[in-house]
Design a protein around this motif. Structure first.
Motif, short mmCIF file in Angstrom:
data_model
loop_
_atom_site.label_atom_id
_atom_site.label_comp_id
_atom_site.label_asym_id
_atom_site.label_seq_id
_atom_site.Cartn_x
_atom_site.Cartn_y
_atom_site.Cartn_z
N PRO A 116 67.06 20.57 29.39
CA PRO A 116 68.09 21.55 29.06
C PRO A 116 68.88 22.05 30.29
CG PRO A 116 66.14 21.99 27.76
CD PRO A 116 65.78 20.91 28.75
N HIS A 117 68.21 22.15 31.44
CA HIS A 117 68.92 22.55 32.66
C HIS A 117 69.90 21.45 33.09
CE1 HIS A 117 65.77 25.61 32.89
NE2 HIS A 117 66.66 26.29 33.59
N LEU A 118 69.50 20.20 32.94
CA LEU A 118 70.42 19.08 33.23
C LEU A 118 71.59 19.11 32.26
CD1 LEU A 118 71.24 16.34 34.51
CD2 LEU A 118 69.74 15.26 32.81
N ASN A 119 71.30 19.31 30.97
CA ASN A 119 72.37 19.36 29.97
C ASN A 119 73.40 20.44 30.33
OD1 ASN A 119 70.93 17.43 28.57
ND2 ASN A 119 70.21 18.81 26.98
N ARG A 120 72.90 21.60 30.73
CA ARG A 120 73.79 22.71 31.09
C ARG A 120 74.65 22.33 32.30
NH1 ARG A 120 70.21 26.53 31.75
NH2 ARG A 120 69.98 26.70 29.51
N ALA A 121 74.06 21.69 33.29
CA ALA A 121 74.82 21.28 34.48
C ALA A 121 75.90 20.27 34.09
CB ALA A 121 73.90 20.69 35.54
N PHE A 122 75.57 19.31 33.25
CA PHE A 122 76.57 18.33 32.79
C PHE A 122 77.72 19.04 32.09
CE2 PHE A 122 74.31 14.37 33.55
CZ PHE A 122 75.32 13.44 33.55
N ARG A 123 77.39 19.94 31.17
CA ARG A 123 78.46 20.65 30.45
C ARG A 123 79.28 21.53 31.39
NH1 ARG A 123 74.40 21.35 26.74
NH2 ARG A 123 74.14 23.52 27.34
N ASP A 124 78.61 22.24 32.30
CA ASP A 124 79.32 23.12 33.22
C ASP A 124 80.26 22.37 34.15
OD1 ASP A 124 77.96 25.25 32.11
OD2 ASP A 124 76.62 25.56 33.84
N PHE A 125 79.79 21.26 34.71
CA PHE A 125 80.55 20.55 35.73
C PHE A 125 81.42 19.43 35.18
CE2 PHE A 125 76.87 22.00 38.43
CZ PHE A 125 77.56 23.03 39.02
N CYS A 126 81.00 18.84 34.07
CA CYS A 126 81.70 17.65 33.56
C CYS A 126 82.36 17.86 32.21
CB CYS A 126 80.74 16.48 33.45
SG CYS A 126 79.91 16.08 34.98
N GLY A 127 81.95 18.89 31.49
CA GLY A 127 82.53 19.14 30.19
C GLY A 127 81.98 18.26 29.09
N VAL A 128 80.95 17.47 29.39
CA VAL A 128 80.31 16.62 28.39
C VAL A 128 78.80 16.72 28.55
CG1 VAL A 128 82.21 14.95 28.25
CG2 VAL A 128 80.35 14.56 29.87
#
Length: 163
Positions: free
Chosen positions: A134-146
């Motif tokens: 979930p922390h990786l998912n949040r980083a992807f969404r925050d930085f990449c938008g996906v």
């Protein structure tokens, strides 16, 4: 007073979503994103006038090496309080240490993904220094938008959202 590093990184973070989703068909989106991150993170130090202070340079090297998973670990390694570390990063980079640590973790995750394409996102997350998926998912969404899953579909299809 806004540091040149802050301006450059803020602009770079605004472009990361494009590196994830608007990658030319012939290029691996993971490699494109990693290259964009590496270029922008390295430019932060280059944009700072004059040679960086020794502590700033040490902090940067430890950050790039992935020695510290949390800002408090980085502060301890540099013998700085969390407040002093925050001030150092605000002055030098214009962003909190946590943001730059997360960007480095994302870079490591993408590098691991290229070396071990069969590895699941949960394993990749932990190996890259995230607490869990979930922390990786949040980083992807925050930085990449996906999400990582959307990124995987994009990588597998080799498609581009340009057009």
């Amino acid at each position: 007073d806004v540091s040149p590093g802050r301006t450059r990184l803020a602009q770079a973070l605004g472009r990361l979503g494009d590196a994830c989703t608007r990658t030319p068909r012939a290029m691996d989106p993971g490699a494109a994103l990693d290259t964009a991150l590496e270029t922008e993170l390295a430019a932060v130090c280059a944009d700072t006038p004059g040679p960086p202070p020794a502590r700033t340079q040490t902090a940067w090297q430890r950050l790039l090496a992935g020695d510290c998973r949390h800002a408090r670990d980085l502060g301890r390694a540099l013998d700085l309080s969390e407040r002093r570390l925050q001030a150092l990063f605000a002055q030098a980079f214009g962003l909190p240490p946590r943001t730059l640590i997360r960007l480095q973790q994302l870079r490591r995750c993408l590098a691991l993904r290229r070396r071990h394409p069969g590895m699941g996102w949960a394993e990749l997350a932990v190996a890259a220094g995230f607490y869990d998926q979930p922390h990786l998912n949040r980083a992807f969404r925050d930085f990449c938008g996906v999400t990582p899953q959307a990124f995987t579909r994009l990588s597998a299809s080799g498609s581009s959202k340009t057009g």
